[in-house]
Scaffold this motif. Sequence first.
Motif, PDB file in Angstrom:
ATOM      1  N   LYS A   1       0.797  -1.235  -0.090  1.00 19.24           N
ATOM      2  CA  LYS A   1       0.027   0.037  -0.126  1.00 19.24           C
ATOM      3  C   LYS A   1       0.976   1.362   0.106  1.00 19.24           C
TER       4      LYS A   1
ATOM      5  N   ASN B   1      -5.679   2.631  -1.336  1.00 18.22           N
ATOM      6  CA  ASN B   1      -6.455   1.442  -1.638  1.00 18.22           C
ATOM      7  C   ASN B   1      -5.919   0.502  -2.500  1.00 18.22           C
TER       8      ASN B   1
ATOM      9  N   ARG C   1       1.942   1.692  -3.510  1.00 17.31           N
ATOM     10  CA  ARG C   1       0.902   2.258  -4.189  1.00 17.31           C
ATOM     11  C   ARG C   1       0.753   3.654  -3.896  1.00 17.31           C
TER      12      ARG C   1
END
Length: 95
Positions: free
Chosen positions: A84, A95, A87
């Motif tokens: 995460k 998310n 990302r």
Amino acid sequence: ETLKSETPIELNLLLSLTTSRECMLDIASRYQIFDYDHVILTRADECTRVGFLWDVLDRIAKPVSYITNGQNVPHDIEKADPQKIARMIVGSGLN
């Protein structure tokens, strides 16, 4: 001296993701005297770009334990997940 204890205490440094790279590094440096164990990243819901986070975490060299994503703690706090965080850094969101 005040923070020393017979019982082990985990110290976490809270860093707001809305803070600039330079300020994060300055904060981490100033609080280094407390020998914190982990970092908690806060206000993930209020930022859109955190590409600089890679550099900050590399320089701090402390693991991220939690990320907060809203004002409703404990519901909006989650264990840090390297995927995460990756990302977030590349701009795909939490998310």
